[in-house]
Each structure stands twice: as C-alpha cells, then as structure tokens.
Design a protein around this motif. Structure first.
Motif, PDB file in Angstrom:
ATOM      1  N   SER A  60       0.852  -1.182   0.000  1.00 23.25           N
ATOM      2  CA  SER A  60       0.000   0.000   0.000  1.00 23.25           C
ATOM      3  C   SER A  60       0.891   1.236   0.000  1.00 23.25           C
ATOM      4  O   SER A  60       2.123   1.125   0.023  1.00 23.25           O
ATOM      5  CB  SER A  60      -0.942   0.008   1.208  1.00 23.25           C
ATOM      6  OG  SER A  60      -2.056   0.848   0.947  1.00 23.25           O
ATOM      7  N   SER A  61       0.285   2.398  -0.040  1.00 21.30           N
ATOM      8  CA  SER A  61       1.065   3.633  -0.021  1.00 21.30           C
ATOM      9  C   SER A  61       1.483   3.971   1.406  1.00 21.30           C
ATOM     10  O   SER A  61       0.884   3.506   2.379  1.00 21.30           O
ATOM     11  CB  SER A  61       0.239   4.789  -0.591  1.00 21.30           C
ATOM     12  OG  SER A  61      -0.845   5.085   0.286  1.00 21.30           O
ATOM     13  N   ALA A  62       2.517   4.775   1.534  1.00 24.13           N
ATOM     14  CA  ALA A  62       2.969   5.199   2.860  1.00 24.13           C
ATOM     15  C   ALA A  62       1.849   5.915   3.606  1.00 24.13           C
ATOM     16  O   ALA A  62       1.689   5.745   4.821  1.00 24.13           O
ATOM     17  CB  ALA A  62       4.192   6.109   2.716  1.00 24.13           C
ATOM     18  N   GLU A  63       1.062   6.694   2.863  1.00 23.79           N
ATOM     19  CA  GLU A  63      -0.050   7.416   3.495  1.00 23.79           C
ATOM     20  C   GLU A  63      -1.107   6.450   4.023  1.00 23.79           C
ATOM     21  O   GLU A  63      -1.626   6.623   5.136  1.00 23.79           O
ATOM     22  CB  GLU A  63      -0.675   8.385   2.490  1.00 23.79           C
ATOM     23  CG  GLU A  63       0.226   9.540   2.066  1.00 23.79           C
ATOM     24  CD  GLU A  63       1.261   9.147   1.022  1.00 23.79           C
ATOM     25  OE1 GLU A  63       2.113   9.986   0.705  1.00 23.79           O
ATOM     26  OE2 GLU A  63       1.233   8.001   0.545  1.00 23.79           O
ATOM     27  N   ALA A  64      -1.431   5.438   3.237  1.00 18.49           N
ATOM     28  CA  ALA A  64      -2.428   4.449   3.662  1.00 18.49           C
ATOM     29  C   ALA A  64      -1.919   3.660   4.857  1.00 18.49           C
ATOM     30  O   ALA A  64      -2.687   3.339   5.773  1.00 18.49           O
ATOM     31  CB  ALA A  64      -2.765   3.516   2.503  1.00 18.49           C
ATOM     32  N   TRP A  65      -0.627   3.330   4.869  1.00 18.44           N
ATOM     33  CA  TRP A  65      -0.075   2.586   6.005  1.00 18.44           C
ATOM     34  C   TRP A  65      -0.120   3.419   7.279  1.00 18.44           C
ATOM     35  O   TRP A  65      -0.309   2.882   8.379  1.00 18.44           O
ATOM     36  CB  TRP A  65       1.351   2.162   5.704  1.00 18.44           C
ATOM     37  CG  TRP A  65       1.484   0.954   4.825  1.00 18.44           C
ATOM     38  CD1 TRP A  65       2.223   0.842   3.675  1.00 18.44           C
ATOM     39  CD2 TRP A  65       0.876  -0.336   5.020  1.00 18.44           C
ATOM     40  NE1 TRP A  65       2.101  -0.420   3.144  1.00 18.44           N
ATOM     41  CE2 TRP A  65       1.281  -1.171   3.953  1.00 18.44           C
ATOM     42  CE3 TRP A  65       0.017  -0.860   5.993  1.00 18.44           C
ATOM     43  CZ2 TRP A  65       0.872  -2.497   3.827  1.00 18.44           C
ATOM     44  CZ3 TRP A  65      -0.401  -2.186   5.873  1.00 18.44           C
ATOM     45  CH2 TRP A  65       0.026  -2.982   4.804  1.00 18.44           C
ATOM     46  N   VAL A  98      -5.190  -1.686   2.415  1.00 18.53           N
ATOM     47  CA  VAL A  98      -4.145  -2.239   1.542  1.00 18.53           C
ATOM     48  C   VAL A  98      -4.533  -2.135   0.072  1.00 18.53           C
ATOM     49  O   VAL A  98      -5.715  -2.136  -0.278  1.00 18.53           O
ATOM     50  CB  VAL A  98      -3.810  -3.700   1.902  1.00 18.53           C
ATOM     51  CG1 VAL A  98      -3.356  -3.793   3.345  1.00 18.53           C
ATOM     52  CG2 VAL A  98      -4.973  -4.637   1.624  1.00 18.53           C
ATOM     53  N   LEU A  99      -3.513  -2.067  -0.766  1.00 17.46           N
ATOM     54  CA  LEU A  99      -3.710  -2.029  -2.215  1.00 17.46           C
ATOM     55  C   LEU A  99      -3.857  -3.443  -2.768  1.00 17.46           C
ATOM     56  O   LEU A  99      -4.714  -3.713  -3.610  1.00 17.46           O
ATOM     57  CB  LEU A  99      -2.516  -1.324  -2.858  1.00 17.46           C
ATOM     58  CG  LEU A  99      -2.596  -0.966  -4.335  1.00 17.46           C
ATOM     59  CD1 LEU A  99      -3.754  -0.004  -4.591  1.00 17.46           C
ATOM     60  CD2 LEU A  99      -1.277  -0.345  -4.779  1.00 17.46           C
ATOM     61  N   CYS A 100      -3.015  -4.353  -2.283  1.00 16.10           N
ATOM     62  CA  CYS A 100      -3.082  -5.745  -2.709  1.00 16.10           C
ATOM     63  C   CYS A 100      -2.262  -6.608  -1.751  1.00 16.10           C
ATOM     64  O   CYS A 100      -1.489  -6.090  -0.932  1.00 16.10           O
ATOM     65  CB  CYS A 100      -2.568  -5.918  -4.143  1.00 16.10           C
ATOM     66  SG  CYS A 100      -0.833  -5.452  -4.358  1.00 16.10           S
ATOM     67  N   ALA A 101      -2.448  -7.914  -1.863  1.00 13.49           N
ATOM     68  CA  ALA A 101      -1.683  -8.883  -1.077  1.00 13.49           C
ATOM     69  C   ALA A 101      -0.761  -9.655  -1.998  1.00 13.49           C
ATOM     70  O   ALA A 101      -1.094  -9.911  -3.162  1.00 13.49           O
ATOM     71  CB  ALA A 101      -2.620  -9.844  -0.353  1.00 13.49           C
ATOM     72  N   ILE A 102       0.411 -10.033  -1.489  1.00 15.54           N
ATOM     73  CA  ILE A 102       1.324 -10.881  -2.256  1.00 15.54           C
ATOM     74  C   ILE A 102       1.824 -12.003  -1.359  1.00 15.54           C
ATOM     75  O   ILE A 102       1.881 -11.858  -0.136  1.00 15.54           O
ATOM     76  CB  ILE A 102       2.524 -10.091  -2.831  1.00 15.54           C
ATOM     77  CG1 ILE A 102       3.366  -9.486  -1.707  1.00 15.54           C
ATOM     78  CG2 ILE A 102       2.049  -9.020  -3.787  1.00 15.54           C
ATOM     79  CD1 ILE A 102       4.664  -8.867  -2.203  1.00 15.54           C
ATOM     80  N   SER A 103       2.184 -13.119  -1.972  1.00  9.46           N
ATOM     81  CA  SER A 103       2.713 -14.239  -1.194  1.00  9.46           C
ATOM     82  C   SER A 103       3.537 -15.147  -2.086  1.00  9.46           C
ATOM     83  O   SER A 103       3.310 -15.235  -3.293  1.00  9.46           O
ATOM     84  CB  SER A 103       1.570 -15.042  -0.551  1.00  9.46           C
ATOM     85  OG  SER A 103       0.719 -15.598  -1.541  1.00  9.46           O
TER      86      SER A 103
END
Length: 269
Positions: A23-28, A78-83
């Motif tokens: 996600s973006s720093a702002e969203a975090w 969050v913008l997306c999840a990764i794994s």
C-alpha cells in the motif's frame, strides 16, 4: 506516491511462506492508527504492550473470534496482497534431481536456508510478473520499497544485495525500490498485518485450501468476497529444480538434471 510492501514469514514442518501487503505510505499511516486502537484485542508482547501475532490468536477460540475485526482493518487500507509459498518436500526432491558433472557433493550455500530461498523467489517472481499480474493496480514502472520483519538473515540479504541486483535484467532492475529493510513488528505495525497474511497463506497451503476462492476460511469464521487483489506466487518441485539449477550455473557450477520426469529447462520461471 511511495509504495511499501510489508512482508513476514510463516513456516511449519511441511510448508514455508513469505507474504504480506502493499500500500502507499499514506495508507499505512492511517492503517497504523486504526490497528493500534484495535490492539486491545491482541496479546501482551515482549515490550509489555499489546500486539497481534496470528499464532497467538489461533491458540484460543475467543481470540480467533476477534480475527475478522483485524482483517477488516487490513482490507480498508491495503492495495493488494502478495505471497510466495513452497512445500519443503518439493525442495528435498528438487535437490535430489541435480548433480555436479564431476560427482562432487553440492554446496547449496544460501539455498539450504529456507528463508533465503523464499526471499529470492519472492523478489524474482514478483518483479518479473507484476507488470502483467498487477496491471491496473500498481502503475507501470512504480518502484516499491520492501520492509521485512527482523530476521537473522538480514545481514546476508544486505551483504548480497548489490550482487543480486547486478544479475537482474535492466528492465526489471528499475522496478526495485531501495535496499530491503528489516524492522521490529512492535514498532512497525504493518508487519503485524503481514504476520496475519503469512500465517494464513501457510495454513491454507498446508491444508490444501485454495485462498483464491470467493470465501476466505478463517477457521471459526468465513468471510465472503475478495476484499483486495491477491497475487499468489508458488514453486513446485519442477520450478524449484529449475531455480536451483539457475543459481548453480550463475556460480559457474557444471551441473545436470537427473530423474527428469516432466521437467523441462524451457519451462523456467
């Protein structure tokens, strides 16, 4: 907009996973405020403050009932999840299929470390595939800074980073952000969200549950609908064999594949 990926690991005797969220720093920053307010539902940590660790939440049914509330906070920011995930038995079999041409024992180096192996796969696969798999979610050419939970492998990653980058294609190298960072999850709250996702990715894979299904199975609670895009990366025996071969050949080791089965070098990741 600065994008940040927060990543943690989860492993058992069968499966190892690295996973988290972008996600973006702002969203975090907004996430962290909400998460901190919700930590009253968490568990007392090493610092004497409340924290979220999925393994501790899973210990008691009453704690598991609080999990959806934490998931909703994650979903809102969050913008997306990764794994990235692999089975350890596939890695064992992959190594058994490779030999040096002169018959010497293979020194696997960092490939004997389950975290380092997963780290390399995550970095390779994500940056090689993001322009296609996350098109429309992450802008083309957007750099992403990766922040990992504290690991003993931190020094090894940092020491080898420049060498690793020099082996990446120029078109891919420009997608990497700054040098990966390793932080304490009690100070950097997005790492607690990464712990959440890594634990569930590992469990779903171990239980052979497809996390791409429309219903996310959180044990006692099931949540319908995809809350965010999810990029699921994995390596089976063939993929691991191919990747191990590539690393050995980069180290100028003359090696060959034995017990070919359905393996094909042209099927490289």
């Amino acid at each position: 907009m600065v994008l940040q990926a927060y990543i943690d690991d989860s492993g058992d005797d069968d499966v190892f996973a690295l996973a988290g969220f972008i996600s973006s720093a702002e969203a975090w920053a907004k996430f962290s405020k909400e998460w901190e307010n919700a930590l009253g539902w968490g568990v007392l940590g090493n610092s004497g403050s409340k924290r979220f660790k999925m393994a501790e939440m899973a210990y008691l049914d009453e704690r598991m009932e609080r999990v959806p509330a934490f998931f909703n906070i994650i979903s809102s920011h969050v913008l997306c999840a990764i794994s990235f995930v692999y089975r350890k038995e596939d890695l064992v079999r992959a190594k058994q299929r490779i030999r040096l041409s002169d018959g010497r024992p293979i020194n696997w180096g960092f490939m004997d470390n389950q975290y380092m192996l997963a780290f390399k796969h995550l970095m390779d696969l994500f940056h090689n595939g993001r322009e296609h798999d996350l098109k429309g979610i992450i802008a083309s050419g957007e750099k992403i800074d990766f922040i990992f939970d504290e690991q003993s492998e931190k020094r090894q990653v940092i020491a080898g980073w420049d060498e690793y980058m020099n082996t990446r294609p120029a078109a891919v190298r420009r997608l990497y952000g700054s040098l990966p960072k390793f932080e304490d999850d009690e100070d950097f709250l997005p790492l607690q969200a990464a712990d959440f996702w890594a634990w569930w990715i590992r469990k779903w894979h171990a239980d052979r549950i497809n996390p791409e299904d429309s219903v996310l199975d959180f044990g006692r609670v099931k949540i319908k609908g995809a809350k965010f895009p999810r990029l699921r990366l994995w390596a089976d025996e063939d993929h691991l064999t191919n990747n191990l071969l590539g690393v050995l050949r980069e180290a100028h080791q003359d090696c060959a594949v034995i017990d070919l089965k359905n393996f094909s070098v042209s099927g490289a990741l």
